[in-house]
Design a protein around this motif. Structure first.
Motif, short mmCIF file in Angstrom:
data_model
loop_
_atom_site.label_atom_id
_atom_site.label_comp_id
_atom_site.label_asym_id
_atom_site.label_seq_id
_atom_site.Cartn_x
_atom_site.Cartn_y
_atom_site.Cartn_z
N GLU A 92 2.99 -5.99 8.46
CA GLU A 92 3.75 -4.93 7.53
C GLU A 92 2.86 -3.83 7.36
O GLU A 92 1.82 -3.94 6.74
CB GLU A 92 4.29 -5.71 6.38
CG GLU A 92 4.95 -4.58 5.57
CD GLU A 92 5.55 -5.31 4.47
OE1 GLU A 92 6.18 -4.74 3.49
OE2 GLU A 92 5.46 -6.55 4.05
N GLN A 150 2.31 4.92 -1.37
CA GLN A 150 3.33 4.43 -1.78
C GLN A 150 3.11 3.22 -2.22
O GLN A 150 3.50 2.80 -3.47
CB GLN A 150 4.22 3.85 -0.64
CG GLN A 150 5.44 3.49 -1.06
CD GLN A 150 6.31 2.93 0.35
OE1 GLN A 150 6.65 3.85 1.00
NE2 GLN A 150 7.02 1.86 0.24
N ARG A 151 1.91 2.38 -1.92
CA ARG A 151 1.33 1.25 -2.50
C ARG A 151 0.92 1.44 -3.97
O ARG A 151 1.16 0.76 -4.95
CB ARG A 151 0.33 0.43 -1.61
CG ARG A 151 -0.28 -0.76 -2.27
CD ARG A 151 0.62 -1.87 -2.46
NE ARG A 151 1.11 -2.30 -1.19
CZ ARG A 151 0.55 -3.29 -0.49
NH1 ARG A 151 -0.71 -3.67 -0.75
NH2 ARG A 151 1.04 -3.41 0.80
N LEU A 203 -2.90 4.26 5.59
CA LEU A 203 -1.80 3.27 5.53
C LEU A 203 -2.73 1.87 5.04
O LEU A 203 -3.99 1.83 5.14
CB LEU A 203 -1.61 2.83 7.04
CG LEU A 203 -0.91 4.28 7.48
CD1 LEU A 203 -0.46 3.87 9.19
CD2 LEU A 203 0.83 4.15 6.91
N SER A 209 3.80 -1.79 13.93
CA SER A 209 4.82 -2.74 13.72
C SER A 209 5.36 -3.52 14.94
O SER A 209 5.85 -4.62 14.94
CB SER A 209 5.81 -2.35 12.79
OG SER A 209 5.48 -1.69 11.74
N THR A 267 2.46 -0.11 5.29
CA THR A 267 2.79 0.52 4.13
C THR A 267 1.85 1.68 3.90
O THR A 267 0.73 1.77 3.90
CB THR A 267 3.09 -0.18 2.66
OG1 THR A 267 3.56 -1.55 2.96
CG2 THR A 267 3.43 0.28 1.60
N SER A 314 2.80 3.88 12.60
CA SER A 314 3.42 2.79 11.83
C SER A 314 4.24 1.98 12.82
O SER A 314 4.36 0.72 12.79
CB SER A 314 4.23 3.56 10.68
OG SER A 314 3.17 3.92 9.63
N THR A 320 -6.44 6.07 -3.20
CA THR A 320 -6.18 5.36 -1.87
C THR A 320 -7.26 5.12 -1.15
O THR A 320 -7.24 4.58 0.00
CB THR A 320 -5.23 6.26 -1.24
OG1 THR A 320 -5.75 7.54 -0.67
CG2 THR A 320 -3.98 6.54 -1.82
#
Length: 376
Positions: free
Chosen positions: A234, A240-241, A34, A225, A236, A221, A29
């Motif tokens: 968007e 998670q990605r 994010l 958004s 993420t 987040s 990451t």
């Protein structure tokens, strides 16, 4: 048994965990919490109070939030989620200094003619804006994900990919570094100065890596958004990605592990059958032990310990040989051993083997063993 354990252990070592050390800069990451992408370009600087105010962002919520923006030229998706072979991957124009300052990500491979095989992460990002030798004027140094370069592009470090800029002039993108298993899959990264020189018509930024305190993720987040919804923004979680990319490899590994594990469990049951026959053929010997004063429970423990030692030896040989086989992978950047999952798998095999051996021993020593001695 050792062969089956070798197969399970060696396959399990290549399982990827996106959550492991996700907060570290050297992880997949890059230490970012994010990742944000927008449909329309954002021309304001999200790292300044003026830029946030112009976009209607709440400065209090974004107090400790920092952004690494990327300019984007659309192209082929070169990640593992695309089944087709990518010809011209998406180009990202990065503020390389921001990645340099953070020493983000870790590199699996680097170009031997640039900075040496064992260059630190920070100096690899510096290669995007420093003079790259030799670099003709029509070549641009680029960094990509190592797996994407090898498997999606079928290239290696040092190779080039042809591109055409907005003016119709051809130039080559030379691969100078490969990032180890990262959220950068599917794209090639060049310096922002080179990007704007080749594509001056691409304004603003459409991709952002975001540093954010872990306890403020939901609020940040939601705020991004809300304020940037007109841009199609968007957000993420970076882990998670990365997990979405890892899921492809992990699915294949899970398939082979399930099949191998089933075979190993059947082999453990087969071990119980072998133990049963072995003990039945030695009933005369066991009867002699009882005749000279051994208790039936003690005889059962002796037989169980004898075969449990073989079971343990098989596990040790299998795990040891698997560690030798996967040692190069463990020593590579981002190499790690999934100790928990392997321990559960091998522990299950050991437990199932002991249970089957115990049942076989119970069946074999029950009844009147002295009859066997009389038959002898």
């Amino acid at each position: 048994l050792a062969s089956g354990v070798f197969l399970i252990a060696s396959i399990g070592a290549f399982r990827l965990d996106a959550e492991a050390d996700a907060w570290k800069r050297s992880s997949g990451t890059g230490g970012f919490a994010l990742i944000g992408e927008s449909t329309l370009p954002i021309v304001k600087d999200l790292n300044t109070a003026e830029g946030r105010d112009a976009l209607g962002l709440n400065e209090k919520i974004l107090k400790d939030v920092k952004f690494v923006p990327f300019r984007v030229r659309d192209g082929d998706d070169a990640s593992c989620l695309n089944l087709n072979r990518a010809q011209q991957p998406r180009l990202l124009g990065a503020k390389s200094q921001l990645l340099f300052d953070r020493a983000a990500f870790s590199f699996a491979t680097v170009h031997k003619d640039s900075v040496g095989r064992f260059c630190e992460t920070a100096c690899m990002w510096a290669q995007l804006w420093e003079s790259y030798t030799p670099t003709p004027s029509n070549e641009v140094p680029a960094i990509g994900d190592a797996a994407s370069i090898q498997w999606a592009l079928h290239k290696k470090i040092g190779d080039t990919l042809p591109y055409r800029d907005e003016r119709g002039n051809d130039f080559d993108v030379r691969l100078v570094g490969g990032v180890a298993n990262s959220i950068l899959q599917g794209s090639l990264i060049i310096d922002e100065a080179e990007f704007t020189r080749r594509f001056p018509g691409v304004s603003g930024y459409r991709m952002f890596l975001i540093d954010c305190p872990s306890n403020a993720l939901p609020q940040v987040s939601a705020e991004l958004s809300r304020a940037l919804q007109d841009y199609g923004f968007e957000v993420t979680p970076a882990a998670q990605r990365l997990a979405a990319f890892n899921a492809v490899q992990n699915t294949y590994l899970s398939t082979f592990q399930v099949l191998g594990g089933l075979g190993l469990l059947l082999g453990s049951a087969g071990l119980g059958i072998v133990v049963l026959r072995n003990v039945l053929e030695r009933r005369g010997e066991l009867a002699l032990l009882i005749a000279v004063g051994f208790r039936r429970g003690r005889v059962q423990k002796l037989v169980l310990a004898e075969h449990a030692a073989l079971l343990g030896l098989g596990l040790i040989i299998g795990v040891g040989s698997a560690l030798v086989a996967i040692l190069p992978s463990l020593l590579s950047p981002r190499g790690e051993l999934p100790v928990m999952s392997l321990s559960l798998t091998l522990g299950g095999v050991l437990l199932f083997g002991l249970i089957s051996t115990w049942l076989a021993t119970r069946v074999a020593v029950r009844g009147n063993l002295l009859e066997g001695l009389r038959n002898e």
